[in-house]
Design an enzyme around this catalytic site. Structure first.
Site, mmCIF file in Angstrom:
data_model
loop_
_atom_site.group_PDB
_atom_site.id
_atom_site.type_symbol
_atom_site.label_atom_id
_atom_site.label_comp_id
_atom_site.label_asym_id
_atom_site.label_seq_id
_atom_site.Cartn_x
_atom_site.Cartn_y
_atom_site.Cartn_z
ATOM 1 N N SER A 10 0.987 -1.161 0.030
ATOM 2 C CA SER A 10 0.091 -0.107 -0.163
ATOM 3 C C SER A 10 0.892 1.279 -0.067
ATOM 4 C CB SER A 10 -0.964 0.065 1.134
ATOM 5 O OG SER A 10 -1.601 1.272 1.242
ATOM 6 N N TYR A 25 -3.934 1.314 9.546
ATOM 7 C CA TYR A 25 -4.155 0.060 8.724
ATOM 8 C C TYR A 25 -2.957 -0.261 7.906
ATOM 9 C CZ TYR A 25 -5.073 -1.860 3.854
ATOM 10 O OH TYR A 25 -5.078 -2.363 2.685
#
EC number: 1.1.1.30
Length: 132
Positions: A59, A66
Protein backbone atom coordinates in the site's frame (compact mmCIF):
# COMPACT_ATOMS: atom_id res chain seq x y z
CA UNK A 1 -1.95 -20.53 -9.97
CA UNK A 2 -2.13 -17.36 -7.89
CA UNK A 3 -2.43 -16.95 -4.11
CA UNK A 4 -4.29 -13.79 -3.04
CA UNK A 5 -4.60 -13.06 0.68
CA UNK A 6 -6.93 -10.59 2.38
CA UNK A 7 -9.88 -11.43 0.13
CA UNK A 8 -12.65 -10.68 2.61
CA UNK A 9 -13.20 -7.28 0.97
CA UNK A 10 -11.43 -4.44 -0.74
CA UNK A 11 -8.58 -4.75 -3.18
CA UNK A 12 -7.81 -8.42 -2.43
CA UNK A 13 -11.41 -9.44 -3.12
CA UNK A 14 -11.53 -7.45 -6.37
CA UNK A 15 -8.15 -8.78 -7.51
CA UNK A 16 -9.13 -12.41 -6.84
CA UNK A 17 -12.34 -12.02 -8.85
CA UNK A 18 -10.53 -10.29 -11.71
CA UNK A 19 -7.78 -12.92 -11.92
CA UNK A 20 -10.37 -15.71 -11.82
CA UNK A 21 -12.28 -14.05 -14.68
CA UNK A 22 -9.02 -14.03 -16.69
CA UNK A 23 -8.67 -17.80 -16.27
CA UNK A 24 -6.22 -18.00 -13.38
CA UNK A 25 -6.54 -20.70 -10.74
CA UNK A 26 -6.93 -18.47 -7.66
CA UNK A 27 -6.30 -19.49 -4.07
CA UNK A 28 -8.18 -16.78 -2.19
CA UNK A 29 -7.39 -16.36 1.50
CA UNK A 30 -10.60 -15.22 3.18
CA UNK A 31 -9.84 -15.66 6.85
CA UNK A 32 -11.32 -13.39 9.49
CA UNK A 33 -8.14 -13.19 11.57
CA UNK A 34 -5.96 -10.37 12.73
CA UNK A 35 -4.80 -8.07 9.94
CA UNK A 36 -1.16 -8.94 10.61
CA UNK A 37 -1.89 -12.64 10.20
CA UNK A 38 -3.45 -12.04 6.79
CA UNK A 39 -1.13 -9.37 5.43
CA UNK A 40 2.20 -10.61 6.71
CA UNK A 41 2.21 -14.37 7.18
CA UNK A 42 -0.50 -15.26 4.70
CA UNK A 43 1.51 -13.86 1.82
CA UNK A 44 3.75 -16.88 1.25
CA UNK A 45 3.88 -19.23 4.26
CA UNK A 46 2.11 -22.20 2.72
CA UNK A 47 3.27 -21.79 -0.85
CA UNK A 48 6.94 -20.79 -0.57
CA UNK A 49 8.30 -24.27 -1.39
CA UNK A 50 6.33 -24.28 -4.65
CA UNK A 51 7.09 -20.76 -5.84
CA UNK A 52 9.49 -19.31 -8.38
CA UNK A 53 8.09 -15.79 -8.19
CA UNK A 54 6.42 -13.84 -5.36
CA UNK A 55 4.43 -10.66 -6.02
CA UNK A 56 3.06 -9.04 -2.87
CA UNK A 57 0.48 -6.27 -2.89
CA UNK A 58 1.31 -3.54 -0.41
CA UNK A 59 0.00 0.00 0.00
CA UNK A 60 1.13 3.53 -0.72
CA UNK A 61 -0.55 4.50 2.57
CA UNK A 62 2.23 2.89 4.58
CA UNK A 63 1.99 5.24 7.53
CA UNK A 64 -1.55 4.74 8.85
CA UNK A 65 -2.71 2.14 11.40
CA UNK A 66 -4.18 -0.05 8.65
CA UNK A 67 -0.98 0.05 6.69
CA UNK A 68 1.53 -0.80 9.37
CA UNK A 69 1.04 -4.37 8.20
CA UNK A 70 1.38 -3.30 4.57
CA UNK A 71 4.76 -1.76 5.40
CA UNK A 72 5.53 -5.09 7.06
CA UNK A 73 4.75 -6.77 3.73
CA UNK A 74 7.38 -4.55 2.10
CA UNK A 75 10.03 -5.32 4.72
CA UNK A 76 9.17 -9.02 4.58
CA UNK A 77 9.41 -8.93 0.78
CA UNK A 78 12.83 -7.26 0.95
CA UNK A 79 14.12 -9.99 3.27
CA UNK A 80 12.51 -12.74 1.21
CA UNK A 81 14.03 -11.30 -1.98
CA UNK A 82 17.50 -11.41 -0.43
CA UNK A 83 17.11 -14.92 1.01
CA UNK A 84 15.49 -16.51 -2.04
CA UNK A 85 17.72 -14.95 -4.72
CA UNK A 86 20.22 -17.85 -4.67
CA UNK A 87 17.31 -20.22 -5.45
CA UNK A 88 16.15 -18.16 -8.42
CA UNK A 89 12.95 -16.95 -6.73
CA UNK A 90 11.98 -13.42 -7.77
CA UNK A 91 10.15 -11.21 -5.25
CA UNK A 92 8.28 -8.03 -6.21
CA UNK A 93 6.05 -5.58 -4.37
CA UNK A 94 3.16 -3.78 -6.09
CA UNK A 95 1.84 -0.58 -4.49
CA UNK A 96 -1.48 0.32 -6.15
CA UNK A 97 -2.65 3.93 -6.07
CA UNK A 98 -5.43 5.26 -3.91
CA UNK A 99 -8.21 2.67 -3.57
CA UNK A 100 -9.85 4.14 -0.48
CA UNK A 101 -13.37 3.39 -1.73
CA UNK A 102 -12.46 -0.24 -2.42
CA UNK A 103 -10.65 -0.75 0.88
CA UNK A 104 -13.37 0.78 3.06
CA UNK A 105 -10.85 3.09 4.71
CA UNK A 106 -12.55 6.02 6.37
CA UNK A 107 -12.52 9.48 4.89
CA UNK A 108 -10.92 12.17 7.07
CA UNK A 109 -14.40 13.55 7.76
CA UNK A 110 -15.72 10.20 8.95
CA UNK A 111 -12.63 9.58 11.11
CA UNK A 112 -13.11 12.97 12.75
CA UNK A 113 -16.85 12.40 13.30
CA UNK A 114 -16.23 9.04 14.99
CA UNK A 115 -13.39 10.15 17.27
CA UNK A 116 -14.04 10.31 21.01
CA UNK A 117 -14.05 13.85 22.36
CA UNK A 118 -10.90 13.24 24.40
CA UNK A 119 -8.98 12.40 21.20
CA UNK A 120 -10.39 15.42 19.35
CA UNK A 121 -9.07 17.60 22.15
CA UNK A 122 -5.46 16.55 21.49
CA UNK A 123 -5.61 16.04 17.72
CA UNK A 124 -7.16 19.00 15.93
CA UNK A 125 -9.18 18.48 12.77
CA UNK A 126 -6.26 19.74 10.63
CA UNK A 127 -4.35 16.58 11.54
CA UNK A 128 -6.87 14.43 9.63
CA UNK A 129 -7.10 16.65 6.55
CA UNK A 130 -3.59 15.75 5.42
CA UNK A 131 -4.94 12.25 4.71
CA UNK A 132 -6.84 13.54 1.69
Amino acid sequence: AVLVTGCDSGFGFSLAKHLHSKGFLVFAGCLLKEVAEVNLWGTVRSFLPLLRRVVNISSMLGRSPYCITKFGVEAFSDCLRYEMHPLGVKVSVVEPGNFIAATSLYSPERMWDELPEVVRKYHPMDYYWWLR
